[in-house]
Every structure is written in C-alpha cells, then in structure tokens.
Design a protein around this motif. Sequence first.
Motif, PDB file in Angstrom:
ATOM      1  N   LEU A   9       6.037   4.001 -26.295  1.00  0.00           N
ATOM      2  CA  LEU A   9       7.487   3.861 -26.373  1.00  0.00           C
ATOM      3  C   LEU A   9       8.018   2.965 -25.253  1.00  0.00           C
ATOM      4  CD1 LEU A   9       8.462   7.506 -27.366  1.00  0.00           C
ATOM      5  CD2 LEU A   9       8.507   5.474 -28.822  1.00  0.00           C
ATOM      6  N   GLN A  10       7.399   3.026 -24.083  1.00  0.00           N
ATOM      7  CA  GLN A  10       7.771   2.090 -23.022  1.00  0.00           C
ATOM      8  C   GLN A  10       7.579   0.650 -23.484  1.00  0.00           C
ATOM      9  OE1 GLN A  10       5.070   3.772 -20.040  1.00  0.00           O
ATOM     10  NE2 GLN A  10       6.798   3.915 -18.632  1.00  0.00           N
ATOM     11  N   ALA A  11       6.511   0.421 -24.232  1.00  0.00           N
ATOM     12  CA  ALA A  11       6.165  -0.933 -24.661  1.00  0.00           C
ATOM     13  C   ALA A  11       7.025  -1.425 -25.812  1.00  0.00           C
ATOM     14  CB  ALA A  11       4.689  -0.988 -25.056  1.00  0.00           C
ATOM     15  N   VAL A  42      14.298   5.330 -32.542  1.00  0.00           N
ATOM     16  CA  VAL A  42      12.975   5.882 -32.832  1.00  0.00           C
ATOM     17  C   VAL A  42      13.181   7.020 -33.825  1.00  0.00           C
ATOM     18  CG1 VAL A  42      10.955   7.055 -31.891  1.00  0.00           C
ATOM     19  CG2 VAL A  42      12.070   5.229 -30.576  1.00  0.00           C
ATOM     20  N   LEU A  43      12.509   6.951 -34.940  1.00  0.00           N
ATOM     21  CA  LEU A  43      12.736   7.848 -36.070  1.00  0.00           C
ATOM     22  C   LEU A  43      11.586   8.834 -36.206  1.00  0.00           C
ATOM     23  CD1 LEU A  43      14.391   8.427 -38.755  1.00  0.00           C
ATOM     24  CD2 LEU A  43      12.911   6.702 -39.832  1.00  0.00           C
ATOM     25  N   PHE A  44      11.912  10.119 -36.441  1.00  0.00           N
ATOM     26  CA  PHE A  44      10.867  11.116 -36.681  1.00  0.00           C
ATOM     27  C   PHE A  44      11.461  12.301 -37.422  1.00  0.00           C
ATOM     28  CE2 PHE A  44      12.445  11.224 -32.324  1.00  0.00           C
ATOM     29  CZ  PHE A  44      12.931  12.515 -32.181  1.00  0.00           C
ATOM     30  N   ALA A  45      10.590  13.095 -38.013  1.00  0.00           N
ATOM     31  CA  ALA A  45      11.004  14.311 -38.712  1.00  0.00           C
ATOM     32  C   ALA A  45      11.386  15.379 -37.687  1.00  0.00           C
ATOM     33  CB  ALA A  45       9.875  14.815 -39.608  1.00  0.00           C
ATOM     34  N   TRP A  46      12.186  16.352 -38.169  1.00  0.00           N
ATOM     35  CA  TRP A  46      12.560  17.456 -37.270  1.00  0.00           C
ATOM     36  C   TRP A  46      12.759  18.726 -38.085  1.00  0.00           C
ATOM     37  CZ3 TRP A  46      11.618  17.326 -32.443  1.00  0.00           C
ATOM     38  CH2 TRP A  46      12.128  18.327 -31.602  1.00  0.00           C
ATOM     39  N   LEU A  60      10.579  11.877 -24.947  1.00  0.00           N
ATOM     40  CA  LEU A  60       9.961  10.594 -24.610  1.00  0.00           C
ATOM     41  C   LEU A  60      10.819   9.425 -25.094  1.00  0.00           C
ATOM     42  CD1 LEU A  60       6.215  11.369 -25.402  1.00  0.00           C
ATOM     43  CD2 LEU A  60       7.375  11.430 -23.187  1.00  0.00           C
ATOM     44  N   THR A  61      11.472   9.618 -26.231  1.00  0.00           N
ATOM     45  CA  THR A  61      12.356   8.566 -26.739  1.00  0.00           C
ATOM     46  C   THR A  61      13.507   8.308 -25.782  1.00  0.00           C
ATOM     47  OG1 THR A  61      11.801   9.109 -29.042  1.00  0.00           O
ATOM     48  CG2 THR A  61      13.855   7.929 -28.659  1.00  0.00           C
ATOM     49  N   ARG A  62      14.138   9.378 -25.305  1.00  0.00           N
ATOM     50  CA  ARG A  62      15.246   9.229 -24.367  1.00  0.00           C
ATOM     51  C   ARG A  62      14.783   8.625 -23.046  1.00  0.00           C
ATOM     52  NH1 ARG A  62      20.146   9.220 -26.841  1.00  0.00           N
ATOM     53  NH2 ARG A  62      20.517  11.127 -28.060  1.00  0.00           N
ATOM     54  N   ILE A  63      13.617   9.024 -22.574  1.00  0.00           N
ATOM     55  CA  ILE A  63      13.101   8.461 -21.322  1.00  0.00           C
ATOM     56  C   ILE A  63      12.922   6.953 -21.457  1.00  0.00           C
ATOM     57  CG2 ILE A  63      11.080   8.388 -19.802  1.00  0.00           C
ATOM     58  CD1 ILE A  63      10.804  11.407 -20.245  1.00  0.00           C
ATOM     59  N   ALA A  64      12.480   6.506 -22.630  1.00  0.00           N
ATOM     60  CA  ALA A  64      12.322   5.067 -22.871  1.00  0.00           C
ATOM     61  C   ALA A  64      13.661   4.351 -22.973  1.00  0.00           C
ATOM     62  CB  ALA A  64      11.509   4.840 -24.139  1.00  0.00           C
ATOM     63  N   GLY A  65      14.746   5.107 -23.094  1.00  0.00           N
ATOM     64  CA  GLY A  65      16.069   4.520 -23.203  1.00  0.00           C
ATOM     65  C   GLY A  65      16.542   4.310 -24.623  1.00  0.00           C
ATOM     66  N   ALA A  66      15.707   4.713 -25.605  1.00  0.00           N
ATOM     67  CA  ALA A  66      16.049   4.521 -27.009  1.00  0.00           C
ATOM     68  C   ALA A  66      16.775   5.739 -27.563  1.00  0.00           C
ATOM     69  CB  ALA A  66      14.786   4.238 -27.827  1.00  0.00           C
ATOM     70  N   GLU A  67      17.245   5.608 -28.781  1.00  0.00           N
ATOM     71  CA  GLU A  67      17.996   6.668 -29.452  1.00  0.00           C
ATOM     72  C   GLU A  67      17.112   7.382 -30.473  1.00  0.00           C
ATOM     73  OE1 GLU A  67      21.613   7.135 -32.742  1.00  0.00           O
ATOM     74  OE2 GLU A  67      21.275   5.212 -31.746  1.00  0.00           O
ATOM     75  N   PRO A  68      16.942   8.701 -30.348  1.00  0.00           N
ATOM     76  CA  PRO A  68      16.177   9.422 -31.375  1.00  0.00           C
ATOM     77  C   PRO A  68      17.002   9.611 -32.641  1.00  0.00           C
ATOM     78  CG  PRO A  68      16.905  10.939 -29.665  1.00  0.00           C
ATOM     79  CD  PRO A  68      17.350   9.579 -29.236  1.00  0.00           C
ATOM     80  N   VAL A  69      16.374   9.404 -33.782  1.00  0.00           N
ATOM     81  CA  VAL A  69      16.995   9.636 -35.084  1.00  0.00           C
ATOM     82  C   VAL A  69      16.074  10.587 -35.847  1.00  0.00           C
ATOM     83  CG1 VAL A  69      17.745   8.607 -37.262  1.00  0.00           C
ATOM     84  CG2 VAL A  69      18.093   7.367 -35.109  1.00  0.00           C
TER      85      VAL A  69
END
Length: 364
Positions: free
Chosen positions: A100-102, A110-114, A123-132
């Motif tokens: 995710l850093q890369a 960043v998309l995933f099931a929940w 990890l998504t938030r740490i990378a600075g991205a938005e989880p969906v």
Amino acid sequence: MTPEHDALPTPRASVAALPAYVPGARGDADVPPIKLSSNESALAPVPAVTAAARAQAEGVNRYPDMAMTALTGRIAAHVGRPAEHIAVAAGSVAVLAHLLQAYAGPGDQVLFAWRSFEAYPILTRIAGAEPVTVPLDAEARHDLPAMAAAVTDRTRVVMVCSPNNPTGPTLRTGELEAFLAAVPRRVLVVLDEAYLEYVRADDAPDGLALLDRHPNLVVLRTFSKAWGLAGLRVGYAVGVPALIAPIRACVTPFSVSSPAQAAAVAALDAAEEVAARAADVVAERARVTDALRAAGWTLPEAQGNFVWLALGEDAIPLATHLGGLSPAILVRPFAGEGVRVTIGAPAENDAFLAALADAPFAAR
C-alpha cells in the motif's frame, strides 16, 4: 512563550483517527487460558524449524541478510516462480503495508469486502488512502459483482481474502476469474491467502495459477498460520516483477531476523509434516463444525483454522462470559457482528463446545 510554541507535534489527521488493531486476548498468566482468539497453530513448530531458529540465535549480534537471498530462493522454488517474483517481509501484514505504501496514497481509494481482515482499513489509512468497503453477502462471502461495480477512477488497490477472515468462506475460481476480468488492469488486485493450507473446497482458487492470465494480481501468503511461525513474522507476496519491485523497495531493511529466515527455510523443507498437521486441523474443524450445527448453530462455510458464530449484539457478552470462566476460554469478538473461534487442540475444542452449551446464549 505562546501556547502554540509549547504544543507538542501532532500526527497526520488520518493517523490520529485510526482504529486500534485488536489482538487476540491473552488471558491471566497465573491461570493459563484456553486461547482460541488469534488463529495461531496450537502446535509448536516442527523440531527442525526450532533447531534452525536456535542455531541462528547465536549470531543475532550481526545483521540478518537484508536481501533474504536463501529464503527468497527457497520460497521461489516452493511456488514455482523466479526469485524476482517474490517479496518477503515481517509477516503478510507487513508485506501488505509495504504494498500500500508503494501503490496507494492521498486521493486514492482501496477497496475491500467488510467484514474482512481488520488490518485492511488501518493499513489503508496509514498509507494516506481512503478505504471503501462492500458488505459481505448473506452467506458471509465476498460479493464480487458488487465489488467490481464499486471500482472507480480513484481505485488503486482491491483486496480480496480467501478464506475470508473472520467469517471463513473461500472465493470460487469462476467468480474470481470473472471479477479479475471485470477490474481494469490499472487496478492492483491483492489475493490474501493466509489460510490456504487449510482449504479443502473443490472450487477454491489457487492464486498462483491465475498470475499468468492476470498480471495485475499479487498473491499474499504467510508462515504465521499452518507453518507455525506466528512469533517470528515471515510473509511474502508473489507477482510479476514489475509489481513486486516497488514492494521490495518499501520493505524496512533487515526487518526479517536471521532466526526467522532460517526457520522459514526449515519449515519449507518440512512441508510434508506441515501439511499433515494442517490436515489434522481440518479434521478437527469438521468435528467442531458438526458439533455446532448439531447444537443448532448456523455456520458459514469454514475453510480456515477457525469458525464464525454470527451472534450480533451478543458477540461481546459471549466473549466476556467465556473469558470469565476458569480457565478462561479466549475467543475473538467483533462488536455487533460475531465471534471468531480458532480451532485448537482437541481438548481445547471440547472445553469450548461444553462451555458454549452451558452459556446463556441461544444457538442461531
């Protein structure tokens, strides 16, 4: 001095707002608990693995091999891919963090099931991205058509977990193939196979078999579960070199210790014994799920080394009840959703089944 001058540094807002990762409970050291909360192997590593780690411990005053040459080569032989297709780090969680850093950052999604693995949004938030997130379906499985429909121009990474932690079902080969065909090639798809060695479903996918047809796919695997090395932290990714090289570039130098590297090599050399142990867990999983269903519980497909009880609002109360017994029976609750119970040794599983039968919570 002004109050602003005296203020301490503050973290990024996305980091300050992170939910805490909740590890499996450890219990009271004075009364050893029955620990079914962390999806660990109930067995100690095979003797050759312990011996390899112990031998390397004599030299821990020296840095480990930063390139992890022997381990990477041994993993490459195990998966049937060249070494440049492999990235190794301190557990598959660390591999995913480096990935995710890369590949993801501010403005990306960043998309995933929940519900799925609780490290994904962190990890998504740490990378600075938005989880969906996309909800699981009624069988506690990934809804892959809905996930494909949720991909946007901002989606950089999609993560799928098979078997899904904490609910247990695997993906199916046909549906995963259709999903990969539907996702734009510019999107990196991560297939998390942390529990692969326990899978017995006939139609479950093998991520390695899909790599040649889908070069935007990366497969994650770990030594923390069936291989019995949770305390040493070794995991790896497999993919085409163009995707793997940026992950390698983000790996913390010297992060996989010499004992961990040697232990993982020894574990791969003992693959037949590890597979036999995994088969014992699978047999015990079948015994536990049969007993639970006979008691009236409705369970999703269990293909990892755990089972899922969809208790809803009773998840925390049940875990609290079991944890208050002597010895404590430790399970992993997810508030408002359910309880994940690791398959332990037979006597541990018997204790859990007996305690659940006596607990003031109805089967559902």
